[in-house]
Design a protein around this motif. Structure first.
Motif, mmCIF file in Angstrom:
data_model
loop_
_atom_site.group_PDB
_atom_site.id
_atom_site.type_symbol
_atom_site.label_atom_id
_atom_site.label_comp_id
_atom_site.label_asym_id
_atom_site.label_seq_id
_atom_site.Cartn_x
_atom_site.Cartn_y
_atom_site.Cartn_z
ATOM 1 N N GLY A 65 3.566 4.892 -10.079
ATOM 2 C CA GLY A 65 4.061 4.816 -8.705
ATOM 3 C C GLY A 65 2.950 4.609 -7.701
ATOM 4 N N ASP A 66 1.797 5.246 -7.955
ATOM 5 C CA ASP A 66 0.642 5.065 -7.079
ATOM 6 C C ASP A 66 0.058 3.656 -7.211
ATOM 7 O OD1 ASP A 66 0.652 7.584 -5.931
ATOM 8 O OD2 ASP A 66 -0.572 8.459 -7.515
ATOM 9 N N LEU A 67 -0.119 3.211 -8.439
ATOM 10 C CA LEU A 67 -0.757 1.915 -8.680
ATOM 11 C C LEU A 67 0.079 0.751 -8.158
ATOM 12 C CD1 LEU A 67 -2.087 2.539 -12.299
ATOM 13 C CD2 LEU A 67 -3.472 2.314 -10.225
ATOM 14 N N THR A 68 1.399 0.880 -8.250
ATOM 15 C CA THR A 68 2.284 -0.199 -7.807
ATOM 16 C C THR A 68 2.703 -0.054 -6.350
ATOM 17 O OG1 THR A 68 4.244 1.009 -8.555
ATOM 18 C CG2 THR A 68 3.196 -0.483 -10.143
ATOM 19 N N LEU A 69 2.479 1.136 -5.774
ATOM 20 C CA LEU A 69 2.915 1.477 -4.413
ATOM 21 C C LEU A 69 4.431 1.574 -4.301
ATOM 22 C CD1 LEU A 69 0.478 -0.732 -2.276
ATOM 23 C CD2 LEU A 69 0.297 1.712 -2.762
ATOM 24 N N LEU A 70 5.126 1.619 -5.423
ATOM 25 C CA LEU A 70 6.589 1.736 -5.382
ATOM 26 C C LEU A 70 7.022 3.149 -5.019
ATOM 27 C CD1 LEU A 70 7.579 -0.422 -8.487
ATOM 28 C CD2 LEU A 70 7.682 -1.044 -6.066
ATOM 29 N N SER A 71 6.271 4.158 -5.463
ATOM 30 C CA SER A 71 6.599 5.550 -5.122
ATOM 31 C C SER A 71 5.324 6.376 -5.172
ATOM 32 C CB SER A 71 7.647 6.116 -6.089
ATOM 33 O OG SER A 71 7.205 5.986 -7.436
ATOM 34 N N PRO A 72 4.446 6.222 -4.174
ATOM 35 C CA PRO A 72 3.169 6.941 -4.164
ATOM 36 C C PRO A 72 3.352 8.453 -4.174
ATOM 37 C CG PRO A 72 3.166 5.175 -2.536
ATOM 38 C CD PRO A 72 4.574 5.309 -3.024
ATOM 39 N N THR A 73 2.448 9.149 -4.854
ATOM 40 C CA THR A 73 2.481 10.601 -4.933
ATOM 41 C C THR A 73 1.499 11.183 -3.920
ATOM 42 O OG1 THR A 73 0.717 10.739 -6.588
ATOM 43 C CG2 THR A 73 2.968 10.361 -7.402
ATOM 44 N N ARG A 74 1.343 12.511 -3.983
ATOM 45 C CA ARG A 74 0.414 13.179 -3.076
ATOM 46 C C ARG A 74 -1.019 13.164 -3.592
ATOM 47 N NH1 ARG A 74 2.811 15.611 1.075
ATOM 48 N NH2 ARG A 74 5.026 16.107 0.929
ATOM 49 N N MET A 75 -1.262 12.541 -4.741
ATOM 50 C CA MET A 75 -2.629 12.467 -5.228
ATOM 51 C C MET A 75 -3.515 11.718 -4.231
ATOM 52 S SD MET A 75 -4.000 11.352 -8.990
ATOM 53 C CE MET A 75 -3.682 9.581 -8.805
ATOM 54 N N ASN A 76 -2.932 10.720 -3.546
ATOM 55 C CA ASN A 76 -3.604 10.018 -2.448
ATOM 56 C C ASN A 76 -2.508 9.620 -1.474
ATOM 57 O OD1 ASN A 76 -5.425 8.731 -0.815
ATOM 58 N ND2 ASN A 76 -5.861 7.051 -2.216
ATOM 59 N N SER A 77 -2.035 10.586 -0.712
ATOM 60 C CA SER A 77 -0.799 10.407 0.051
ATOM 61 C C SER A 77 -0.833 9.305 1.110
ATOM 62 C CB SER A 77 -0.373 11.734 0.700
ATOM 63 O OG SER A 77 -1.374 12.229 1.557
ATOM 64 N N PRO A 78 -1.998 8.909 1.678
ATOM 65 C CA PRO A 78 -1.958 7.793 2.626
ATOM 66 C C PRO A 78 -1.416 6.493 2.049
ATOM 67 C CG PRO A 78 -4.008 9.004 2.902
ATOM 68 C CD PRO A 78 -3.336 9.560 1.680
ATOM 69 N N LEU A 79 -1.303 6.401 0.728
ATOM 70 C CA LEU A 79 -0.781 5.180 0.121
ATOM 71 C C LEU A 79 0.660 4.900 0.524
ATOM 72 C CD1 LEU A 79 -2.196 5.320 -3.527
ATOM 73 C CD2 LEU A 79 -3.061 4.022 -1.579
ATOM 74 N N TRP A 80 1.379 5.915 1.025
ATOM 75 C CA TRP A 80 2.768 5.674 1.426
ATOM 76 C C TRP A 80 2.844 4.547 2.459
ATOM 77 C CZ3 TRP A 80 4.752 5.634 6.303
ATOM 78 C CH2 TRP A 80 3.994 6.223 7.315
ATOM 79 N N SER A 81 1.853 4.478 3.344
ATOM 80 C CA SER A 81 1.894 3.451 4.390
ATOM 81 C C SER A 81 1.631 2.063 3.814
ATOM 82 C CB SER A 81 0.881 3.769 5.489
ATOM 83 O OG SER A 81 -0.442 3.700 4.987
ATOM 84 N N LEU A 82 0.868 1.999 2.698
ATOM 85 C CA LEU A 82 0.597 0.701 2.079
ATOM 86 C C LEU A 82 1.859 0.121 1.448
ATOM 87 C CD1 LEU A 82 -2.185 -0.734 2.028
ATOM 88 C CD2 LEU A 82 -2.328 1.705 2.570
#
Length: 390
Positions: A143-160
């Protein structure tokens, strides 16, 4: 100062850098329990409420700074597409490379920090840091790598996630901006209202994509917006700062509070206009510090939060102020290295992809001329960036 039609509006780099610094300060302060409580609208000690529930919140208004990023992205991607014919075949893959290569690298950095510094969820740490005590899973990593469902491991990714969605939908936004060019300010207002409506309707796509449309509308009206006079600019700056922070100092139960998001977005749009059309703002934002922050802003945004959380986990609960004092310089140094060894190569790769896929004969001639110049040593020592650089 006149905008160069094919060039970058340098002061917007400075604005982006300032916004990135605000996000860094925001997450650094959230490692302190009292400020984390204030961000969650929980009780805050009286001695610190002045920095939470007044317009001074602007110095660490991280959420609002992200909205400024969205408006800026809408502006800088739409403006060149309105000024010249866009090669969409080359644009899409190049844009995805430009975004995803740094994102993947930042996820790997966050993963290493997650494994080296366990997220304990200690009751003595701030509520914000404790929320990062998630378990690692393959599903979350994908989910983090694809940006489909980012987790809190690096939460600013939600905006990407929304940055990518906007990038893929850019032709639609450009078309709307072109059709409504004469009444661009109405488009901006409607977009801000639609974003506000997205909250109660729980339509995230409406909430966030409408923010980019505000920036697209400003791009459509850019040539119609006159230079801002000095005194008017100061008034607009004060009003925009008040508007950007209205969610913190304006009572939620007061009449009109429901339109807080609309006010915030329109204030962000005013800041973009001031950055490019008001001489005092241009002079400040073209300074060495804002421009330097602007050059590393994307890298800083991607790497700072896992660093902040890791440092907070290592700092004794009795001395939480140590965390932001360490986070700020370490995040800036990490961003410089990340920009040098990840973001810049990704940018070059994206340009190579764009050149290879471009079907524009003039672009091909330009490539041949650039090759000759490089071979003869006449190309100069630096590149000229374009308005579409994020």
């Amino acid at each position: 100062m006149r905008d160069r039609p094919a060039g970058r509006i340098g002061s917007l780099d400075g604005l982006r850098g300032v916004a990135a610094a605000v996000v860094l300060i925001h997450h650094s302060l959230l490692t302190i329990p009292s400020f984390a409580n204030g961000n969650l609208h929980l009780p805050v000690p009286e001695s610190r409420s002045w920095l939470v529930y007044t317009p001074l919140h602007v110095f660490w208004a991280g959420g609002e700074a992200v909205f400024v990023f969205f408006v800026l992205s809408g502006f800088v991607l739409t403006l060149p597409a309105l000024r010249r014919t866009q090669d969409w075949i080359a644009y899409f893959p190049a844009r995805l490379v430009r975004l995803y290569v740094p994102v993947v690298a930042s996820v790997l950095v966050a993963l290493v920090l997650f494994l080296v510094v366990p997220r304990t969820g200690d009751p003595g740490e701030s509520a914000w840091v404790a929320r990062h005590a998630d378990t690692l899973s393959l599903h979350g990593l994908v989910g983090d790598l694809t940006l489909l469902s980012p987790t809190r491991m690096n939460s600013p990714l939600w905006s990407l996630t929304w940055e990518v969605a906007f990038s893929l939908l850019l032709p639609l936004f450009v078309s709307i901006a072109a059709v409504t060019r004469r009444h661009w300010w109405i488009t901006a207002l409607v977009a801000a209202l639609l974003s506000t409506a997205g909250h109660p309707l729980r339509l995230q796509w409406l909430t966030y994509l409408s923010m980019f449309l505000v920036g697209s509308a400003v791009a459509a009206g850019w040539e119609r917006i006159p230079q801002v006079r000095r005194l008017v600019g100061w008034v607009l700056l004060v009003v925009s700062v008040l508007g950007l922070t209205c969610g913190w100092w304006y009572p939620r139960e007061a009449p009109g509070a429901v339109f807080g998001s609309t006010v915030i977005l329109l204030s962000a749009a005013v800041l973009v206009v001031l950055a490019g059309k008001w001489l005092p703002a241009e002079r400040v934002l073209l300074g060495s510090v804002p421009r330097t922050l602007g050059r590393i802003s994307f890298s800083l945004y991607l790497v700072h939060e896992p660093i902040a959380v890791s440092i907070a986990e290592l700092v004794p609960d009795a001395h939480p102020w140590i965390a932001p004092l360490l986070t700020t310089p370490l995040a800036l140094v990490a961003a410089v290295f990340f920009a040098r060894f990840v973001e810049l190569p990704a940018h070059r790769l994206a340009k190579q992809v764009s050149r290879r896929l471009s079907g524009d004969p003039s672009a091909a001639r330009g490539r041949r001329a650039a090759g000759v110049a490089e071979a003869t040593g006449t190309s100069g020592g630096h590149r000229t960036p374009t308005p579409t650089d994020p």
